[in-house]
Scaffold this motif. Structure first.
Motif, mmCIF file in Angstrom:
data_model
loop_
_atom_site.group_PDB
_atom_site.id
_atom_site.type_symbol
_atom_site.label_atom_id
_atom_site.label_comp_id
_atom_site.label_asym_id
_atom_site.label_seq_id
_atom_site.Cartn_x
_atom_site.Cartn_y
_atom_site.Cartn_z
ATOM 1 N N ASN A 195 -15.654 -22.020 10.608
ATOM 2 C CA ASN A 195 -14.823 -22.632 11.660
ATOM 3 C C ASN A 195 -15.210 -24.079 11.827
ATOM 4 O O ASN A 195 -16.328 -24.469 11.535
ATOM 5 C CB ASN A 195 -14.985 -21.867 12.974
ATOM 6 C CG ASN A 195 -16.390 -21.972 13.536
ATOM 7 O OD1 ASN A 195 -16.693 -22.875 14.325
ATOM 8 N ND2 ASN A 195 -17.289 -21.076 13.137
ATOM 9 N N HIS A 196 -14.244 -24.886 12.280
ATOM 10 C CA HIS A 196 -14.605 -26.275 12.578
ATOM 11 C C HIS A 196 -14.742 -26.445 14.089
ATOM 12 O O HIS A 196 -13.993 -25.837 14.867
ATOM 13 C CB HIS A 196 -13.608 -27.268 11.979
ATOM 14 C CG HIS A 196 -12.218 -27.222 12.519
ATOM 15 N ND1 HIS A 196 -11.860 -27.826 13.697
ATOM 16 C CD2 HIS A 196 -11.088 -26.642 12.045
ATOM 17 C CE1 HIS A 196 -10.566 -27.641 13.919
ATOM 18 N NE2 HIS A 196 -10.070 -26.904 12.941
ATOM 19 N N MET A 197 -15.728 -27.248 14.491
ATOM 20 C CA MET A 197 -16.065 -27.393 15.915
ATOM 21 C C MET A 197 -15.336 -28.540 16.589
ATOM 22 O O MET A 197 -15.260 -28.593 17.816
ATOM 23 C CB MET A 197 -17.579 -27.607 16.074
ATOM 24 C CG MET A 197 -18.423 -26.441 15.581
ATOM 25 S SD MET A 197 -20.194 -26.743 15.779
ATOM 26 C CE MET A 197 -20.505 -27.884 14.423
ATOM 27 N N GLN B 219 -6.566 -22.844 20.654
ATOM 28 C CA GLN B 219 -5.857 -22.364 19.463
ATOM 29 C C GLN B 219 -6.516 -22.899 18.196
ATOM 30 O O GLN B 219 -6.658 -22.185 17.211
ATOM 31 C CB GLN B 219 -4.379 -22.806 19.513
ATOM 32 C CG GLN B 219 -3.539 -22.110 20.587
ATOM 33 C CD GLN B 219 -3.280 -20.651 20.272
ATOM 34 O OE1 GLN B 219 -3.229 -20.259 19.120
ATOM 35 N NE2 GLN B 219 -3.134 -19.826 21.299
ATOM 36 N N ASP B 220 -6.860 -24.157 18.195
ATOM 37 C CA ASP B 220 -7.338 -24.843 16.974
ATOM 38 C C ASP B 220 -8.696 -25.472 17.216
ATOM 39 O O ASP B 220 -8.777 -26.587 17.675
ATOM 40 C CB ASP B 220 -6.293 -25.887 16.571
ATOM 41 C CG ASP B 220 -6.661 -26.599 15.280
ATOM 42 O OD1 ASP B 220 -7.580 -26.147 14.585
ATOM 43 O OD2 ASP B 220 -6.039 -27.622 14.966
ATOM 44 N N MET B 221 -9.802 -24.796 16.792
ATOM 45 C CA MET B 221 -9.884 -23.411 16.461
ATOM 46 C C MET B 221 -11.110 -22.791 17.066
ATOM 47 O O MET B 221 -11.802 -21.996 16.475
ATOM 48 C CB MET B 221 -9.839 -23.202 14.931
ATOM 49 C CG MET B 221 -11.068 -23.776 14.218
ATOM 50 S SD MET B 221 -11.240 -23.262 12.463
ATOM 51 C CE MET B 221 -11.661 -21.550 12.522
ATOM 52 N N LYS B 222 -11.405 -23.227 18.324
ATOM 53 C CA LYS B 222 -12.637 -22.748 18.956
ATOM 54 C C LYS B 222 -12.605 -21.242 19.237
ATOM 55 O O LYS B 222 -13.650 -20.597 19.234
ATOM 56 C CB LYS B 222 -12.925 -23.550 20.220
ATOM 57 C CG LYS B 222 -13.525 -24.927 19.909
ATOM 58 C CD LYS B 222 -13.889 -25.701 21.153
ATOM 59 C CE LYS B 222 -14.745 -26.911 20.779
ATOM 60 N NZ LYS B 222 -14.963 -27.800 21.950
ATOM 61 N N ASP C 103 -15.760 -32.499 11.972
ATOM 62 C CA ASP C 103 -14.819 -33.484 11.428
ATOM 63 C C ASP C 103 -13.652 -32.943 10.607
ATOM 64 O O ASP C 103 -13.057 -33.680 9.826
ATOM 65 C CB ASP C 103 -15.600 -34.520 10.578
ATOM 66 C CG ASP C 103 -14.774 -35.794 10.336
ATOM 67 O OD1 ASP C 103 -14.101 -36.236 11.276
ATOM 68 O OD2 ASP C 103 -14.806 -36.317 9.208
ATOM 69 N N GLU C 104 -13.277 -31.683 10.807
ATOM 70 C CA GLU C 104 -12.128 -31.184 10.036
ATOM 71 C C GLU C 104 -10.859 -31.948 10.379
ATOM 72 O O GLU C 104 -10.021 -32.187 9.509
ATOM 73 C CB GLU C 104 -11.923 -29.685 10.308
ATOM 74 C CG GLU C 104 -10.930 -29.013 9.370
ATOM 75 C CD GLU C 104 -9.472 -29.098 9.817
ATOM 76 O OE1 GLU C 104 -8.597 -28.834 9.002
ATOM 77 O OE2 GLU C 104 -9.216 -29.439 11.003
ATOM 78 N N GLU C 105 -10.731 -32.346 11.637
ATOM 79 C CA GLU C 105 -9.469 -32.936 12.095
ATOM 80 C C GLU C 105 -9.257 -34.373 11.597
ATOM 81 O O GLU C 105 -8.147 -34.887 11.680
ATOM 82 C CB GLU C 105 -9.386 -32.917 13.627
ATOM 83 C CG GLU C 105 -9.377 -31.512 14.239
ATOM 84 C CD GLU C 105 -8.062 -30.769 14.010
ATOM 85 O OE1 GLU C 105 -7.167 -31.335 13.369
ATOM 86 O OE2 GLU C 105 -7.957 -29.618 14.471
ATOM 87 N N VAL C 106 -10.312 -35.036 11.118
ATOM 88 C CA VAL C 106 -10.129 -36.428 10.689
ATOM 89 C C VAL C 106 -10.386 -36.599 9.190
ATOM 90 O O VAL C 106 -9.456 -36.680 8.398
ATOM 91 C CB VAL C 106 -10.991 -37.394 11.538
ATOM 92 C CG1 VAL C 106 -10.800 -38.830 11.072
ATOM 93 C CG2 VAL C 106 -10.596 -37.281 13.017
ATOM 94 N N THR D 176 -11.250 -18.303 7.499
ATOM 95 C CA THR D 176 -11.205 -19.402 8.462
ATOM 96 C C THR D 176 -9.815 -19.473 9.075
ATOM 97 O O THR D 176 -9.057 -18.497 9.013
ATOM 98 C CB THR D 176 -11.630 -20.748 7.814
ATOM 99 O OG1 THR D 176 -11.775 -21.732 8.834
ATOM 100 C CG2 THR D 176 -10.638 -21.232 6.764
ATOM 101 N N GLU D 177 -9.465 -20.621 9.665
ATOM 102 C CA GLU D 177 -8.158 -20.769 10.310
ATOM 103 C C GLU D 177 -7.037 -20.803 9.258
ATOM 104 O O GLU D 177 -7.285 -20.871 8.070
ATOM 105 C CB GLU D 177 -8.125 -22.055 11.129
ATOM 106 C CG GLU D 177 -8.179 -23.307 10.262
ATOM 107 C CD GLU D 177 -8.166 -24.601 11.066
ATOM 108 O OE1 GLU D 177 -7.764 -24.590 12.232
ATOM 109 O OE2 GLU D 177 -8.564 -25.627 10.502
ATOM 110 N N GLY D 178 -5.808 -20.798 9.753
ATOM 111 C CA GLY D 178 -4.660 -20.868 8.856
ATOM 112 C C GLY D 178 -3.800 -19.618 8.950
ATOM 113 O O GLY D 178 -2.666 -19.618 8.491
HETATM 114 ZN ZN LIG Z 1 -7.996 -26.540 12.811
#
Ligand SMILES: [Zn+2]
Length: 468
Positions: A103-105, A135-138, A169-172, A196-198
């Motif tokens: 997961n990304h924090m 939702q994304d993604m905690k 840093d998944e979002e950037v 993971t998410e998706g």
């Molecule tokens: Zn995400």
């Protein structure tokens, strides 16, 4: 209560067998559910808006939970304030390669003025828990944490190590996962599976319509197109000026129809979704191989943006530039084009094709970057997907489990390159309205989902990882 018990019994009978979590007993499950909500509220209160991220704070929060549970872990601070954390519940006698729960924090930024409650207050309003990252993604990260704790506390005999990995840093820029793979490949590359998410499980009219599993992703291959010509005054037109040449080139590009192709994931997606469609659409969904040679189906597919990208490499004209002044004919004009390639495509082949399509003197087509991350896909005939199907049947009834290709990007892509079978899977059921709050205002999750999702994930993890 009595009615509820009967319903549970019925659900158990209908699915034909017990799930691993059934063996823990209702009281124990209830304790974990209470714990999950409490932890989720703590986690949502940590501001990891990216930029700047500050995931070190959330990594430390995970660490204190893992430490107090006696779960070995390591915080990896790769630059000040930015960190990943990895934790392990190990198999005493492993007979299979590890499963990674990823997961990304970090979360995207928010505009608090547009929210009903502050985005990091984790308040419950009308049965929903509000917070950036719900939702994304905690929430998925939180379910993964609870599963790790359950595996440890319940002393589950495992056939494989289960690894928890939370990244920054998944979002950037995705520095967290990139750093992990470059600097500590030994910690991840041996895994067989990654979740993971998706994924997305759409709840509509009180019923889960489908369980969407992200099994493939497209990849950006952005192009820069430049036209050159004689500059001059706008009052005296030049027939082959740079802007005119560019427009001629782009007209051909946007009119060009890339080939329709049916990848295994698209075949599986269309056929699984067919029962939810009706009439002509259902006919096309049932036979995607035939659909791409059928005029009505081709029309249906290409006019629906949610389907079109599944069948082809796509070309979107997005940026244009020329003169700074209306009365100046520039010597150069340019355009940027967002190309997305299907898994298995060779970027150099597509570039050559685009150059052939354009074919104008004085117009060049180049890739924007030298490095290209190829699109990839995971197999669909795996025991992991079978486990997800089995568990989903219990929790989500007859909702089809649907492999999907995303047009966007998740970290799955990085880990698939290591040979790890990677899926986007969510243990939560989400309405369309809730799903739309991802990256938007008033991001939220229903409390009942927080208190159930960890259990769904636990059963999937157990089906694939418990020693038999
Ligand atoms: Zn995400």
């Amino acid at each position: 209560m009595r009615y509820f018990a009967i319903m549970l019994l019925l659900a158990g009978c209908l699915s034909g067998q017990q799930l691993p979590s059934d063996q823990l007993g209702q009281a124990t499950i209830q304790q974990y559910a209470t714990q999950a909500l409490d932890w989720e509220r703590q986690y949502l209160r940590i501001d990891t808006s990216n930029p700047p991220g500050n995931e070190l704070a959330s990594a430390h929060w995970f660490k204190q939970v893992f430490d107090s549970e006696g779960i070995p872990n390591q915080v990896l601070e790769y630059k000040p304030g930015r960190a990943n954390i990895i934790a392990w519940v190990r198999a005493a006698n492993a007979t299979a390669k590890p499963l990674i729960l990823l997961n990304h924090m970090d979360v995207v930024t928010s505009v608090p003025a547009r929210w009903k409650v502050p985005p990091f207050s984790a308040q419950v309003v009308d049965g929903s828990l509000y917070g950036r990252g719900a939702q994304d993604m905690k929430s998925i990260g939180l379910a993964q944490l609870v599963v790790m704790v359950m595996l440890k506390r319940e002393h589950v005999p495992l056939a494989r190590d289960v690894i928890f990995l939370a990244t920054a840093d998944e979002e950037v820029e995705d520095e967290g996962s990139d750093w992990m793979v470059q600097n500590h490949p030994e910690l991840v590359r041996n895994a067989e599976y990654l979740l993971t998410e998706g994924g997305e499980n759409l709840l509509q009219d009180g019923k889960v319509q489908y369980v969407g599993i992200d099994s493939a992703e497209k990849s950006p291959f952005w192009l820069h197109i430049t036209a050159k010509g004689r500059p001059g005054h706008g009052s005296r037109p030049i027939a082959d000026s740079a802007p005119n040449e560019l427009v001629r080139a782009l007209a051909k590009l946007v009119a060009y129809k890339t080939e329709l192709k049916v990848l295994p994931v698209t075949q599986a997606f269309m056929q699984a979704m067919a029962p939810l469609e009706s009439g002509e659409r259902a006919r096309c969904f049932r036979n995607p191989q035939g659909a791409i040679h059928d005029n009505a189906c081709v029309q249906m597919i290409t006019s629906d943006p949610s389907l079109n990208f599944l069948f082809r490499n796509t070309v979107s004209l997005t940026m244009l530039g020329g003169s700074e002044q209306t009365n100046v004919i520039p010597g150069e004009a340019w355009a940027n084009v967002d190309v997305r390639l299907l898994p298995g495509e060779k970027p150099e082949d597509f570039l050559a094709l685009m150059r052939k399509v354009v074919n104008e003197p004085n117009v060049t087509v180049e890739a924007q970057e030298k490095k290209f991350r190829p699109a990839n896909a995971s197999r669909l005939d795996t025991p992991m997907l079978a486990a997800i199907r089995q568990v989903s049947a219990h929790y989500f009834g007859d909702a089809p489990v649907v492999p999907r290709m995303t047009s966007g990007y998740t970290e799955n892509q990085i880990y698939r390159e290591l040979g790890i079978t990677s899926y986007g899977f969510s243990p939560y059921a989400t309405t369309a309205e809730e799903g739309a709050t991802e990256h938007g205002d008033n991001e939220r999750i229903r409390v009942e989902e927080v208190q159930r999702g960890f259990r769904v994930l636990y059963d999937v993890v157990m089906e694939i990882s418990a020693a038999k």
